[in-house]
Write an enzyme that holds these catalytic residues in place. Structure first.
Site, PDB file in Angstrom:
ATOM      1  N   VAL A  31      22.194   6.415  34.878  1.00  0.00           N
ATOM      2  CA  VAL A  31      23.362   7.289  34.868  1.00  0.00           C
ATOM      3  C   VAL A  31      23.049   8.505  34.012  1.00  0.00           C
ATOM      4  CG1 VAL A  31      25.792   7.498  34.214  1.00  0.00           C
ATOM      5  CG2 VAL A  31      24.940   5.361  35.198  1.00  0.00           C
ATOM      6  N   CYS A  32      23.393   9.691  34.530  1.00  0.00           N
ATOM      7  CA  CYS A  32      23.261  10.938  33.786  1.00  0.00           C
ATOM      8  C   CYS A  32      21.810  11.142  33.316  1.00  0.00           C
ATOM      9  CB  CYS A  32      24.268  10.945  32.628  1.00  0.00           C
ATOM     10  SG  CYS A  32      24.592  12.571  31.929  1.00  0.00           S
ATOM     11  N   THR A  33      21.593  11.374  32.031  1.00  0.00           N
ATOM     12  CA  THR A  33      20.245  11.651  31.544  1.00  0.00           C
ATOM     13  C   THR A  33      19.379  10.397  31.450  1.00  0.00           C
ATOM     14  OG1 THR A  33      21.130  11.575  29.293  1.00  0.00           O
ATOM     15  CG2 THR A  33      20.870  13.744  30.285  1.00  0.00           C
ATOM     16  N   ALA A  42      24.584  11.670  38.609  1.00  0.00           N
ATOM     17  CA  ALA A  42      24.727  12.924  37.876  1.00  0.00           C
ATOM     18  C   ALA A  42      25.307  12.688  36.476  1.00  0.00           C
ATOM     19  CB  ALA A  42      25.591  13.887  38.681  1.00  0.00           C
ATOM     20  N   THR A  45      20.178  14.219  37.941  1.00  0.00           N
ATOM     21  CA  THR A  45      20.728  14.015  36.607  1.00  0.00           C
ATOM     22  C   THR A  45      21.869  15.004  36.451  1.00  0.00           C
ATOM     23  OG1 THR A  45      20.177  13.792  34.249  1.00  0.00           O
ATOM     24  CG2 THR A  45      19.196  15.661  35.434  1.00  0.00           C
TER      25      THR A  45
END
Length: 222
Positions: free
Chosen positions: A12-14, A65, A32
């Site tokens: 998730v995300c970074t 993202a 990301t």
């Protein structure tokens, strides 16, 4: 899968940076948070960064993202394992009834109804969306699809598990959610622009479909 013995591996995300550093994303597509996409691509040129995707599946590896997009990803995994019906029931319990169809720069909590791009469900949804403020009956929907009312009911049930009326309600809910997430939007105006007509109708639909009133939804996601 991929020699790693992993059925599914998600970030998730970074978190995508962690998978990339481990060498798991080389030659694969990933995403990301849009603010970090250029840095991810620069640091790991062997992967393909899709900087406006909500989430990406490439083999057994899934990346998403932002934090809200992680919810989209999680719901997609539920849908893979348990089917669309269970995924929608789960989303309703989380007050995130819809899936986002576009890029991550849209409303962070807007999870819109995702009709297949082809098929009757997608065609009818595409016809309905610009007409939500009008009075629409099933006869008009059937005519737009060049089908009889009976055939429209049967095929929509087979393809998407909904009736024409349920699809129309879902799309109006989709529109109302997006409107309520806009700064300065009133519940009354959202009701009018999404086709519900009155605050009472919108409130009744939100209570039945999401278990919250529009003002509570607005406070959470607006």
């Amino acid at each position: 899968a991929g020699g790693h013995g992993v059925l599914r591996c998600c970030a998730v995300c970074t978190g995508a940076f962690v998978l990339a550093r481990a060498g798991l994303l080389a030659g694969r597509s990933a995403v990301t948070h849009w603010m970090d996409a250029a840095r991810l691509q620069a640091q790991y040129p062997a992967l393909r960064v899709l900087d406006d995707a909500i989430y990406v599946k490439d083999g057994p590896f899934y990346t998403s993202a932002g934090i809200a997009a992680g919810m989209d990803l999680a719901l997609s995994l539920v849908e893979e394992d348990q089917g669309r019906g269970v995924a929608l029931d789960t989303a309703k319990r989380l007050v995130v009834f819809f899936k986002r169809p576009g890029g991550q720069r849209q409303f962070s909590s807007e999870l819109l109804a995702q009709a297949a791009p082809q098929g009757l469900h997608g065609r009818l949804a595409g016809w309905l969306r610009p007409r939500l403020k009008r009075h629409i009956d099933v006869e008009q929907m059937a005519a737009a699809c060049a089908l009889s009312v009976r055939t429209l009911h049967r095929r929509l049930r087979q393809e998407a598990g909904v009736s024409p009326a349920q699809l129309l309600l879902r799309l109006r809910m989709e529109a109302a959610c997006g409107l309520l997430e806009r700064p300065g939007m009133s519940v009354k105006r959202a009701a009018s622009q999404s086709g519900f007509g009155s605050e009472y109708n919108l409130r009744r639909a939100f209570t039945a479909q999401l278990g919250v009133v529009p003002s509570d939804y607005q406070a959470r996601f607006g």
